[in-house]
Design a protein around this motif. Structure first.
Motif, mmCIF file in Angstrom:
data_model
loop_
_atom_site.group_PDB
_atom_site.id
_atom_site.type_symbol
_atom_site.label_atom_id
_atom_site.label_comp_id
_atom_site.label_asym_id
_atom_site.label_seq_id
_atom_site.Cartn_x
_atom_site.Cartn_y
_atom_site.Cartn_z
ATOM 1 N N ALA A 1 -5.331 8.584 -45.353
ATOM 2 C CA ALA A 1 -6.383 9.979 -45.507
ATOM 3 C C ALA A 1 -5.601 10.329 -46.481
ATOM 4 N N SER A 2 -6.811 10.997 -47.606
ATOM 5 C CA SER A 2 -5.968 11.628 -49.141
ATOM 6 C C SER A 2 -6.031 13.434 -48.246
ATOM 7 N N ARG A 3 -5.502 14.213 -49.135
ATOM 8 C CA ARG A 3 -5.383 16.102 -49.108
ATOM 9 C C ARG A 3 -6.833 16.678 -50.018
ATOM 10 N N SER A 4 -7.620 15.556 -51.266
ATOM 11 C CA SER A 4 -7.569 15.498 -52.082
ATOM 12 C C SER A 4 -8.989 16.954 -51.789
ATOM 13 N N TRP A 5 -8.942 17.994 -52.584
ATOM 14 C CA TRP A 5 -10.274 19.224 -51.817
ATOM 15 C C TRP A 5 -11.513 18.477 -53.514
ATOM 16 N N THR A 6 -10.912 17.157 -54.143
ATOM 17 C CA THR A 6 -11.904 17.432 -55.156
ATOM 18 C C THR A 6 -12.897 15.793 -55.417
ATOM 19 N N LEU A 7 -12.123 14.773 -54.760
ATOM 20 C CA LEU A 7 -11.941 13.103 -54.702
ATOM 21 C C LEU A 7 -12.728 12.852 -53.189
ATOM 22 N N VAL A 8 -14.391 11.961 -53.873
ATOM 23 C CA VAL A 8 -15.076 11.882 -52.869
ATOM 24 C C VAL A 8 -14.604 10.669 -51.950
ATOM 25 N N THR A 9 -14.273 9.693 -53.108
ATOM 26 C CA THR A 9 -13.918 9.021 -52.218
ATOM 27 C C THR A 9 -12.906 7.865 -53.313
ATOM 28 N N PRO A 10 -11.906 8.284 -53.301
ATOM 29 C CA PRO A 10 -10.599 7.645 -54.102
ATOM 30 C C PRO A 10 -10.219 6.341 -53.840
ATOM 31 N N THR A 11 -9.969 5.809 -54.406
ATOM 32 C CA THR A 11 -9.736 4.509 -54.531
ATOM 33 C C THR A 11 -8.295 3.514 -54.580
ATOM 34 N N ARG A 12 -7.717 4.436 -55.441
ATOM 35 C CA ARG A 12 -5.895 4.149 -55.578
ATOM 36 C C ARG A 12 -5.226 4.568 -54.901
ATOM 37 N N SER A 13 -3.711 3.541 -53.828
ATOM 38 C CA SER A 13 -3.374 4.080 -52.963
ATOM 39 C C SER A 13 -2.339 5.421 -53.284
ATOM 40 N N THR A 14 -2.093 5.737 -54.669
ATOM 41 C CA THR A 14 -1.062 6.943 -55.154
ATOM 42 C C THR A 14 -2.132 8.309 -54.667
ATOM 43 N N GLN A 15 -3.199 8.107 -54.605
ATOM 44 C CA GLN A 15 -4.203 9.388 -54.554
ATOM 45 C C GLN A 15 -4.087 9.705 -52.471
ATOM 46 N N TYR A 16 -3.969 8.738 -51.852
ATOM 47 C CA TYR A 16 -3.992 9.342 -50.418
ATOM 48 C C TYR A 16 -2.080 9.579 -49.786
ATOM 49 N N ASP A 17 -2.296 10.597 -48.791
ATOM 50 C CA ASP A 17 -1.434 11.576 -48.516
ATOM 51 C C ASP A 17 -0.863 10.847 -47.319
ATOM 52 N N TYR A 18 -1.494 10.025 -46.595
ATOM 53 C CA TYR A 18 -0.773 9.656 -44.570
ATOM 54 C C TYR A 18 -1.773 8.612 -44.962
ATOM 55 N N TRP A 19 -0.637 7.836 -44.207
ATOM 56 C CA TRP A 19 -0.603 7.060 -43.942
ATOM 57 C C TRP A 19 -0.765 5.870 -42.956
ATOM 58 N N GLY A 20 -0.937 5.447 -42.273
ATOM 59 C CA GLY A 20 -0.287 4.959 -40.550
ATOM 60 C C GLY A 20 0.292 3.062 -41.308
ATOM 61 N N GLN A 21 0.330 3.134 -40.376
ATOM 62 C CA GLN A 21 1.839 1.979 -39.811
ATOM 63 C C GLN A 21 1.721 0.779 -40.075
ATOM 64 N N GLY A 22 -0.135 0.598 -40.334
ATOM 65 C CA GLY A 22 -0.581 -0.949 -40.440
ATOM 66 C C GLY A 22 -0.717 -1.642 -39.213
ATOM 67 N N THR A 23 -1.397 -2.828 -39.361
ATOM 68 C CA THR A 23 -2.009 -3.434 -38.016
ATOM 69 C C THR A 23 -2.575 -4.484 -38.557
ATOM 70 N N GLN A 24 -1.732 -6.022 -38.363
ATOM 71 C CA GLN A 24 -2.164 -7.595 -38.746
ATOM 72 C C GLN A 24 -2.894 -8.326 -37.986
ATOM 73 N N VAL A 25 -3.365 -8.483 -39.507
ATOM 74 C CA VAL A 25 -4.860 -9.686 -39.642
ATOM 75 C C VAL A 25 -4.631 -10.442 -39.614
ATOM 76 N N THR A 26 -5.221 -12.068 -39.274
ATOM 77 C CA THR A 26 -4.578 -13.370 -39.257
ATOM 78 C C THR A 26 -6.156 -13.824 -39.262
ATOM 79 N N VAL A 27 -6.284 -15.169 -40.582
ATOM 80 C CA VAL A 27 -7.749 -15.337 -40.194
ATOM 81 C C VAL A 27 -7.132 -16.661 -40.929
ATOM 82 N N SER A 28 -7.302 -17.874 -39.260
ATOM 83 C CA SER A 28 -6.969 -19.139 -39.152
ATOM 84 C C SER A 28 -8.404 -20.293 -40.359
ATOM 85 N N SER A 29 -7.959 -21.067 -40.752
ATOM 86 C CA SER A 29 -8.599 -21.568 -41.008
ATOM 87 C C SER A 29 -9.137 -23.200 -40.350
#
Length: 126
Positions: free
Chosen positions: A98-126
């Motif tokens: 999540a981004s704290r920016s009040w000016t950006l609508v849909t930021p796409t760079r990771s540096t534009q985001y301030d809060y992060w979750g711990q992540g969830t693993q996705v594995t796709v088998s062939s």
């Protein structure tokens, strides 16, 4: 302060679907743009999709356009990522941000985001 918790990851066969959820704490969540990123070991974190505060604007990486859908329910403080037609190349740890920016609508760079979750693993088998 905003805390993010992802869920919904797992193992799925190629061509299958998963829906990831990002649950947030904090009353300001509805004022924040939110995105999904993904990362595999040895590579940089990659932008996947982002959604504006109201949910009216979205943006996707070319690699997932047409297969993934990001949405949000501000009443539930939750953002979702519906992933269809999964391929092994989609395997990664998926992070919500999540981004704290009040000016950006849909930021796409990771540096534009301030809060992060711990992540969830996705594995796709062939």
């Amino acid at each position: 302060q905003v805390q993010l918790v992802e869920s919904g990851g797992g193992l799925v066969q190629a061509g299958g679907s998963l829906r990831l959820s990002c649950a947030a704490s904090g009353r300001t969540f509805s004022t924040l743009p939110v995105a999904w990123f993904r990362q595999v070991p040895g590579k940089e974190r990659e932008f996947v999709a982002t959604i504006s505060r109201s949910g009216g604007t979205t943006s996707y990486a070319d690699s997932v356009e047409g297969r993934f859908t990001i949405s949000r329910d501000n009443a539930k403080n939750t953002v979702y990522l519906q992933m269809n037609s999964l391929s092994p190349e989609d395997s990664a740890v998926y992070y919500c941000a999540a981004s704290r920016s009040w000016t950006l609508v849909t930021p796409t760079r990771s540096t534009q985001y301030d809060y992060w979750g711990q992540g969830t693993q996705v594995t796709v088998s062939s």
